[in-house]
Design an enzyme around this catalytic site. Structure first.
Site, PDB file in Angstrom:
ATOM      1  N   HIS A 243       0.807  -1.213   0.000  1.00  0.00           N
ATOM      2  CA  HIS A 243       0.000   0.000   0.000  1.00  0.00           C
ATOM      3  C   HIS A 243       0.854   1.284   0.000  1.00  0.00           C
ATOM      4  O   HIS A 243       0.835   2.067  -0.941  1.00  0.00           O
ATOM      5  CB  HIS A 243      -0.886   0.048   1.258  1.00  0.00           C
ATOM      6  CG  HIS A 243      -1.732  -1.165   1.492  1.00  0.00           C
ATOM      7  ND1 HIS A 243      -2.850  -1.481   0.724  1.00  0.00           N
ATOM      8  CD2 HIS A 243      -1.642  -2.139   2.431  1.00  0.00           C
ATOM      9  CE1 HIS A 243      -3.391  -2.586   1.187  1.00  0.00           C
ATOM     10  NE2 HIS A 243      -2.696  -3.014   2.210  1.00  0.00           N
TER      11      HIS A 243
HETATM   12  O1  RIB Z   1      -5.218   0.064   4.704  1.00  0.00           O
HETATM   13  C1  RIB Z   1      -3.827   0.043   4.495  1.00  0.00           C
HETATM   14  C2  RIB Z   1      -3.160   1.093   5.324  1.00  0.00           C
HETATM   15  O2  RIB Z   1      -3.399   0.832   6.704  1.00  0.00           O
HETATM   16  C3  RIB Z   1      -1.629   1.097   5.170  1.00  0.00           C
HETATM   17  O3  RIB Z   1      -1.144   2.394   5.372  1.00  0.00           O
HETATM   18  C4  RIB Z   1      -1.175   0.202   6.289  1.00  0.00           C
HETATM   19  O4  RIB Z   1       0.139   0.514   6.728  1.00  0.00           O
HETATM   20  C5  RIB Z   1      -2.166   0.556   7.364  1.00  0.00           C
HETATM   21  O5  RIB Z   1      -1.710   1.740   7.998  1.00  0.00           O
END
Ligand code: RIB
Ligand code: CA
Length: 313
Positions: A243
């Protein structure tokens, strides 16, 4: 290419760690002015630990790391140890940090930096809940117009939620902070689950991290090996979704990504959909577009960039 000055606001988190490493491995494109930590994946005392462990893994004890907000603006903290493990950085066996945490608080650093740096010269890169950013904007409204751009990981639309049926974790944890940031008028680039779920660390890509042959490549492979089990079980996906690194990769090679300028508003009323990013993808309202909502990436190009840069550390 001009070097982009950034503040990374983060809740490490294995994917946050990879984003930080990518930024620190790219000095020709990125100058990290500081790393501000926020409670999210794990409580604040762990996110400040993990951020410094990652900087030391990169050989960058000089990076300034700041402690920020330890809970959302108006809600109880929700954490994600079920995804990231009890430390938030489970997977590799990294030494406890010895580099200092800055005495200045994160929100004060954000305000001071934006007041000091030339207008439109600083990009904010939030990759956790938006509590620090919103608090800084609330305390010092004058800094809002100084921000060049916000490139954040958060939200979801066609991909729906990952922490509730409707909401992505970062936005769900602090929906009121997200609402304030999305209404602030700063140009925003959003990396939602719609694109990050296409950035999967397949076995071949994980093997490429290990094949780098340095401690960073091995540690990243171990992080994503740990991190992927949640998404494999839940989505049957072919590896961990990276992500947060999508934000930093966008700063380096924006052409890897594509999206649409749309209006995005945040649900803060209904518990059922709390923290949902309501993207007007088809323009069915007259609400002004306030975000570039990214929906696609060149995944092979992304992983080639990431692997090449991690090899530099
Ligand atoms: O949903 C994904 C996000 O939530 C990413 O930033 C992961 O590190 C968590 O913080
Ligand atoms: Ca994160």
């Amino acid at each position: 290419m001009n070097v982009r000055k950034i503040i990374i606001d983060t809740d490490p988190g294995q994917d946050d760690a990879v984003a930080i490493l990518l930024a620190l491995a790219s000095p020709e494109e990125i100058e990290v002015l500081g790393i501000t930590c926020v409670a999210g994946n794990v409580p604040l005392e762990l996110t400040v630990r993990n951020a410094r462990m990652v900087c030391e893994l990169a050989g960058r004890r000089d990076v300034k790391v700041f402690a920020g907000c330890d809970r959302p603006l108006d809600r109880d903290l929700v954490t994600a140890e079920h995804v990231h493990g009890k430390t938030g950085l489970d997977g590799p066996d990294l030494p406890e940090p010895t580099m200092p945490l800055q005495d200045m608080r994160a929100v004060e650093f954000i305000i001071e930096t934006l007041r000091k740096e030339p207008a439109s010269s600083v990009t904010l890169v939030p990759i956790g809940p938006l509590t620090n950013i919103a608090t800084a904007f609330r305390m010092a409204p004058d800094i809002v117009r100084k921000v060049h751009e916000i490139v954040l990981m958060g939200g979801a639309y066609f991909e729906v939620g990952n922490i509730t049926p409707a909401a992505e974790f970062n936005i769900h944890v602090d929906p009121h902070a997200a609402d304030l940031v999305f209404r602030a008028g700063v140009p925003i680039v959003v990396m939602p689950l719609d694109v990050t779920h296409k950035a999967l660390v397949t076995r071949a890509r994980n093997d490429a991290f290990r094949a780098i042959g340095n401690r960073v490549g091995t540690a990243v492979a171990e992080m994503t090996d740990f991190f992927e089990r949640y998404d494999r079980e839940k989505y049957g996906s072919d590896g961990a979704p990276l992500h947060d690194p999508c934000t930093v990769a966008y700063l380096i090679r924006p052409e890897l990504f594509s999206g649409r300028h749309v209006n995005v508003e945040i649900e803060t009323g209904s518990e059922l959909t709390m923290g949902m990013t309501v993207a007007d993808w088809w323009g069915v309202t007259d609400r002004a577009a306030n975000a570039l909502f990214i929906g696609n990436l060149d995944a092979d190009g992304f992983f080639e960039l990431l692997t090449e840069r991690l090899a530099r550390l």
